[in-house]
Scaffold this motif. Structure first.
Motif, PDB file in Angstrom:
ATOM      1  N   LEU A   1      -3.502   2.218   6.422  1.00 55.79           N
ATOM      2  CA  LEU A   1      -2.209   1.607   6.134  1.00 55.79           C
ATOM      3  C   LEU A   1      -1.354   2.598   5.342  1.00 55.79           C
ATOM      4  O   LEU A   1      -0.150   2.727   5.576  1.00 55.79           O
ATOM      5  CB  LEU A   1      -2.441   0.337   5.315  1.00 55.79           C
ATOM      6  CG  LEU A   1      -2.184  -1.046   5.898  1.00 55.79           C
ATOM      7  CD1 LEU A   1      -2.201  -1.099   7.392  1.00 55.79           C
ATOM      8  CD2 LEU A   1      -3.108  -2.063   5.280  1.00 55.79           C
ATOM      9  N   GLY A   2      -1.978   3.299   4.419  1.00 52.70           N
ATOM     10  CA  GLY A   2      -1.264   4.292   3.637  1.00 52.70           C
ATOM     11  C   GLY A   2      -0.718   5.403   4.515  1.00 52.70           C
ATOM     12  O   GLY A   2       0.355   5.935   4.274  1.00 52.70           O
ATOM     13  N   LEU A   3      -1.459   5.705   5.557  1.00 53.96           N
ATOM     14  CA  LEU A   3      -1.029   6.724   6.516  1.00 53.96           C
ATOM     15  C   LEU A   3       0.060   6.186   7.438  1.00 53.96           C
ATOM     16  O   LEU A   3       0.657   6.930   8.214  1.00 53.96           O
ATOM     17  CB  LEU A   3      -2.236   7.146   7.350  1.00 53.96           C
ATOM     18  CG  LEU A   3      -2.923   8.494   7.184  1.00 53.96           C
ATOM     19  CD1 LEU A   3      -2.595   9.204   5.903  1.00 53.96           C
ATOM     20  CD2 LEU A   3      -4.424   8.365   7.350  1.00 53.96           C
ATOM     21  N   ARG A   4       0.280   4.885   7.385  1.00 54.65           N
ATOM     22  CA  ARG A   4       1.257   4.197   8.233  1.00 54.65           C
ATOM     23  C   ARG A   4       1.019   4.485   9.708  1.00 54.65           C
ATOM     24  O   ARG A   4       1.937   4.831  10.460  1.00 54.65           O
ATOM     25  CB  ARG A   4       2.694   4.595   7.847  1.00 54.65           C
ATOM     26  CG  ARG A   4       3.110   4.217   6.421  1.00 54.65           C
ATOM     27  CD  ARG A   4       3.203   2.715   6.230  1.00 54.65           C
ATOM     28  NE  ARG A   4       3.810   2.337   4.958  1.00 54.65           N
ATOM     29  CZ  ARG A   4       3.132   2.149   3.818  1.00 54.65           C
ATOM     30  NH1 ARG A   4       1.821   2.321   3.790  1.00 54.65           N
ATOM     31  NH2 ARG A   4       3.776   1.779   2.723  1.00 54.65           N
TER      32      ARG A   4
ATOM     33  N   SER B   1     -11.399  -0.485   2.284  1.00 52.20           N
ATOM     34  CA  SER B   1     -10.828   0.748   1.763  1.00 52.20           C
ATOM     35  C   SER B   1     -10.322   1.650   2.889  1.00 52.20           C
ATOM     36  O   SER B   1      -9.270   2.283   2.778  1.00 52.20           O
ATOM     37  CB  SER B   1     -11.888   1.434   0.902  1.00 52.20           C
ATOM     38  OG  SER B   1     -11.712   2.808   0.900  1.00 52.20           O
TER      39      SER B   1
ATOM     40  N   MET C   1       1.377   7.068   1.994  1.00 51.59           N
ATOM     41  CA  MET C   1       0.805   8.383   1.699  1.00 51.59           C
ATOM     42  C   MET C   1       1.673   9.515   2.226  1.00 51.59           C
ATOM     43  O   MET C   1       1.679  10.608   1.666  1.00 51.59           O
ATOM     44  CB  MET C   1      -0.549   8.530   2.368  1.00 51.59           C
ATOM     45  CG  MET C   1      -1.655   7.792   1.695  1.00 51.59           C
ATOM     46  SD  MET C   1      -3.114   8.013   2.707  1.00 51.59           S
ATOM     47  CE  MET C   1      -4.145   8.893   1.568  1.00 51.59           C
TER      48      MET C   1
ATOM     49  N   MET D   1     -12.342   6.213  11.203  1.00 53.81           N
ATOM     50  CA  MET D   1     -12.941   6.175   9.877  1.00 53.81           C
ATOM     51  C   MET D   1     -14.234   5.397   9.992  1.00 53.81           C
ATOM     52  O   MET D   1     -14.291   4.389  10.690  1.00 53.81           O
ATOM     53  CB  MET D   1     -11.997   5.521   8.877  1.00 53.81           C
ATOM     54  CG  MET D   1     -10.710   6.304   8.712  1.00 53.81           C
ATOM     55  SD  MET D   1      -9.794   5.838   7.228  1.00 53.81           S
ATOM     56  CE  MET D   1     -10.908   6.395   5.934  1.00 53.81           C
TER      57      MET D   1
ATOM     58  N   VAL E   1       0.876  -1.167   0.000  1.00 53.12           N
ATOM     59  CA  VAL E   1       0.000   0.000   0.000  1.00 53.12           C
ATOM     60  C   VAL E   1       0.915   1.219   0.000  1.00 53.12           C
ATOM     61  O   VAL E   1       1.783   1.332   0.855  1.00 53.12           O
ATOM     62  CB  VAL E   1      -0.898   0.029   1.258  1.00 53.12           C
ATOM     63  CG1 VAL E   1      -1.756   1.267   1.262  1.00 53.12           C
ATOM     64  CG2 VAL E   1      -1.745  -1.217   1.331  1.00 53.12           C
ATOM     65  N   PRO E   2       0.751   2.115  -0.966  1.00 52.16           N
ATOM     66  CA  PRO E   2       1.673   3.256  -1.053  1.00 52.16           C
ATOM     67  C   PRO E   2       1.699   4.050   0.250  1.00 52.16           C
ATOM     68  O   PRO E   2       0.681   4.204   0.902  1.00 52.16           O
ATOM     69  CB  PRO E   2       1.077   4.102  -2.183  1.00 52.16           C
ATOM     70  CG  PRO E   2       0.228   3.186  -2.970  1.00 52.16           C
ATOM     71  CD  PRO E   2      -0.272   2.146  -2.010  1.00 52.16           C
TER      72      PRO E   2
ATOM     73  N   VAL F   1      -0.013   7.958  15.680  1.00 54.52           N
ATOM     74  CA  VAL F   1      -1.444   8.013  15.406  1.00 54.52           C
ATOM     75  C   VAL F   1      -2.011   6.598  15.384  1.00 54.52           C
ATOM     76  O   VAL F   1      -1.409   5.693  14.817  1.00 54.52           O
ATOM     77  CB  VAL F   1      -1.710   8.697  14.050  1.00 54.52           C
ATOM     78  CG1 VAL F   1      -3.184   8.635  13.692  1.00 54.52           C
ATOM     79  CG2 VAL F   1      -1.235  10.139  14.092  1.00 54.52           C
TER      80      VAL F   1
ATOM     81  N   LEU G   1      -4.187  -8.747   3.977  1.00 55.45           N
ATOM     82  CA  LEU G   1      -3.612  -7.410   3.794  1.00 55.45           C
ATOM     83  C   LEU G   1      -2.971  -6.930   5.091  1.00 55.45           C
ATOM     84  O   LEU G   1      -1.837  -6.435   5.099  1.00 55.45           O
ATOM     85  CB  LEU G   1      -4.714  -6.427   3.369  1.00 55.45           C
ATOM     86  CG  LEU G   1      -4.289  -4.970   3.248  1.00 55.45           C
ATOM     87  CD1 LEU G   1      -3.356  -4.775   2.068  1.00 55.45           C
ATOM     88  CD2 LEU G   1      -5.490  -4.052   3.120  1.00 55.45           C
TER      89      LEU G   1
ATOM     90  N   LEU H   1       0.215  -8.990   5.990  1.00 57.43           N
ATOM     91  CA  LEU H   1       1.369  -8.614   5.169  1.00 57.43           C
ATOM     92  C   LEU H   1       1.916  -7.249   5.574  1.00 57.43           C
ATOM     93  O   LEU H   1       3.108  -7.002   5.488  1.00 57.43           O
ATOM     94  CB  LEU H   1       0.977  -8.598   3.689  1.00 57.43           C
ATOM     95  CG  LEU H   1       0.830  -9.965   3.035  1.00 57.43           C
ATOM     96  CD1 LEU H   1       0.207  -9.829   1.655  1.00 57.43           C
ATOM     97  CD2 LEU H   1       2.178 -10.648   2.925  1.00 57.43           C
ATOM     98  N   SER H   2       1.034  -6.383   6.001  1.00 58.81           N
ATOM     99  CA  SER H   2       1.468  -5.022   6.319  1.00 58.81           C
ATOM    100  C   SER H   2       2.330  -4.974   7.569  1.00 58.81           C
ATOM    101  O   SER H   2       3.129  -4.057   7.749  1.00 58.81           O
ATOM    102  CB  SER H   2       0.258  -4.122   6.529  1.00 58.81           C
ATOM    103  OG  SER H   2      -0.281  -4.342   7.824  1.00 58.81           O
TER     104      SER H   2
ATOM    105  N   GLN I   1      -7.077   0.362   4.028  1.00 55.97           N
ATOM    106  CA  GLN I   1      -6.020   0.729   3.076  1.00 55.97           C
ATOM    107  C   GLN I   1      -5.542   2.160   3.307  1.00 55.97           C
ATOM    108  O   GLN I   1      -4.346   2.450   3.265  1.00 55.97           O
ATOM    109  CB  GLN I   1      -6.523   0.577   1.644  1.00 55.97           C
ATOM    110  CG  GLN I   1      -6.597  -0.873   1.203  1.00 55.97           C
ATOM    111  CD  GLN I   1      -6.792  -0.977  -0.301  1.00 55.97           C
ATOM    112  OE1 GLN I   1      -5.960  -1.487  -1.014  1.00 55.97           O
ATOM    113  NE2 GLN I   1      -7.917  -0.473  -0.780  1.00 55.97           N
ATOM    114  N   THR I   2      -6.490   3.047   3.538  1.00 58.97           N
ATOM    115  CA  THR I   2      -6.109   4.432   3.820  1.00 58.97           C
ATOM    116  C   THR I   2      -5.271   4.519   5.088  1.00 58.97           C
ATOM    117  O   THR I   2      -4.227   5.176   5.116  1.00 58.97           O
ATOM    118  CB  THR I   2      -7.370   5.302   3.983  1.00 58.97           C
ATOM    119  OG1 THR I   2      -8.132   5.233   2.787  1.00 58.97           O
ATOM    120  CG2 THR I   2      -7.008   6.743   4.261  1.00 58.97           C
TER     121      THR I   2
END
Lengths: 322, 322
Positions: B108-111, B102, A46, B92, A43-44, B58, B129, B132-133, B105-106
């Motif tokens: 995760l994108g925010l780490r 979704s 952000m 969220m 996952v990119p 966070v 997902l 793996l993360s 994913q967001t």
DNA sequence: ATATAGAATTGTAGCGCTACAAAAATTTGT
DNA sequence: ACAAATTTTTGTAGCGCTACAATTCTATAT
């Protein structure tokens, strides 16, 4: 990203494009990349993306509370509009001005694309912080002095409409419940409008009771009793929310008063409970989802740019209770 | 950051330390830096910080809905514990498994440092997902098969306790309301426990009605009527939430049935409405704030590391309705 | 006054990604 | 078949910050 690029046999830049600008990459290449990414659970980041690109696709909303469901439709509207514009919505809950300030700082730290506030008491430094930050801001239910721009329905007009309706029904001794604490600011426009209409009809506008917070059935019962002590011939009350109105209706039933026969009870907000209740509640429907949608359109810069707050519709829902 | 450093006459590194490790900077220096930062409206870019440090402060929580207030205490617990540990909480809202996926994913994108899920139907790929993360995950109200680790009270034990209580009160024809759709998974442990106790008491455990979703008063009324059609001598019902129970109580009153005289009505969840209602509702208090606190302690790695879910307390609240 | 331990401060390198421009591959026109 | 136009792909540099080690300053002991 490097790993994905190697595994898919393309350059890192192509992987980046796949996620950020899918159209720029040939479908075949994109599918191959996405497949590898899904397998590896990529996952990119952000944060890195934001840092590099300088823009975020996340909108932050600060909610004063989720204690009751009043913000459900608002958040739904925010979310729907944000998604439609390719953005994500994150929310933060803040129950005091201090918490709100801290939440805004976090959102600012995240460098979100825009921040949606809800009108209410704010920390004094909040406005300046937001102005200096240059972040897009909108204040839902906010009026002329909103931080950023306001989005709201015309609360005064709604209050006048509801008052006029009660008067037209023949009500003469109408009590108004005022909210002082908590989200008080969202309520302040209602009383002057009520007074105005009562005055215009030659009726007394002084049957006003103030409650600290508008939470729960309990306050509805209490309010009714206080009003009746004040004015035994009370024939209508205007409650700050449907929940309070429901509490008042319960108390009427307990006391053997008929609604709307003896007393008309009006709510505000078009909550679920108001529809379910028997008698169903006459109320103001604020279409909060439209406020949420309007907020996002302002944040993303595609709202009609005019002076003053963006106005959303409202409706007087005439049902059984008044 | 550079600007602040120059304006305060220190190096950028000192500005960074002021925000991240205040203790490493002399009080005098820190105050000077903070003053300049406040004047200039500087808020550190968390994205850059995360990128450089590799860790985030966070925590992300995904909520299935804010339609009713059931998650209020949970979020309060999350927030309180996160703040106590120097973290921020972002939430969220996701109403379907796809939206939840979704949202994750967001996040995760925010780490984010950790993700708190709520038990319920998940997208099939979600578990993989998250694994793996490598992100810390906890599933509130989750059991043994939770994604990450579960935190929950013992729903089965609570259900048994409530059932036993009704039996001890002399109830014999007890109806149980089962929830199928929506957040169904959070309810599944209750029915077997109910059956077990009914069987043990030599009573019929087959008075079970299934409803799609447990939202709103309306379903309470409907359920009551269906039950009475099924078994006119019904003397108790176990509702999935206090809201449904309240709806059932309203319907009893409408039909002239006494609660608890004719029918005992038990709720679940210790909602506000259950306390306010007359008769007040016997219910299970889940102490959701403790679930939230437990979730954070797991995410941050300071929970007692044991097998299976982290158990939080619950209580059988015996009030007027049953 | 000087040595020394400890606290406070400061460079350097690099985190993972994307804007932008340049290069390579593909399609189109004749 | 070849050139031109277009699409697709690819390096390079740098976004704002922090880990870490090195350096400078301050307080204390002798």
């Amino acid at each position: 990203m490097q790993d994905i690029a190697e595994a898919a046999g393309v350059s890192p830049m192509t992987v980046s494009n796949c996620f950020r600008y899918p159209d720029r990459v040939r479908a075949k290449t994109r599918e191959a990349v996405m497949k590898v990414a899904a397998e590896l659970g990529y996952v990119p980041n952000m944060s890195a993306g934001l840092l590099a690109a300088g823009t975020s696709r996340v909108i932050g909303a600060v909610l004063p509370s989720i204690r009751n469901s009043s913000f459900y439709r608002y958040v739904a509207g925010l979310r729907q509009a944000a998604t439609a514009e390719g953005h994500e919505l994150i929310t933060m809950i803040a129950e005091t001005p201090e918490e709100e300030f801290s939440a805004v700082q976090t959102l600012l730290g995240l460098r979100v694309a825009g921040i949606a506030l809800v009108a209410g008491p704010h920390a004094p430094e909040l406005r300046q912080l937001l102005e200096l930050s240059g972040t897009a801001v909108v204040e839902s239910w906010g009026g002329d002095k909103a931080i950023g721009r306001g989005v709201s329905y015309d609360v005064g007009a709604a209050s006048r409409a509801l008052t006029r309706h009660l008067i037209a029904q023949g009500r003469r001794r109408i009590g108004f419940v005022q909210v002082s604490g908590g989200g008080g600011h969202r309520y302040t426009m209602r009383l002057p409008a009520f007074r105005q209409e009562m005055f215009a009809a030659g009726l007394s506008d002084s049957l006003v009771l103030t409650v600290r917070a508008a939470d729960g059935f309990g306050s509805g019962a209490q309010i009714l009793n206080e009003f009746l002590a004040l004015e035994p011939k009370l024939d209508a009350i205007l409650c700050p929310t449907d929940v309070v109105a429901a509490g008042a209706v319960f108390e009427c039933q307990r006391r053997g008063l008929e609604v709307p026969g003896d007393i008309a009870v009006a709510g505000w907000g078009d909550y679920d409970i108001g529809r379910q209740l028997s008698p169903s509640l006459t109320t103001i429907a604020p279409f909060s989802d439209e406020i949420g949608q309007g907020a996002v359109s302002i944040l993303l810069g595609d709202a009609p740019p005019s002076e003053g707050p963006l106005l959303t519709p409202y409706a007087l829902e005439i049902r059984e209770s008044a």
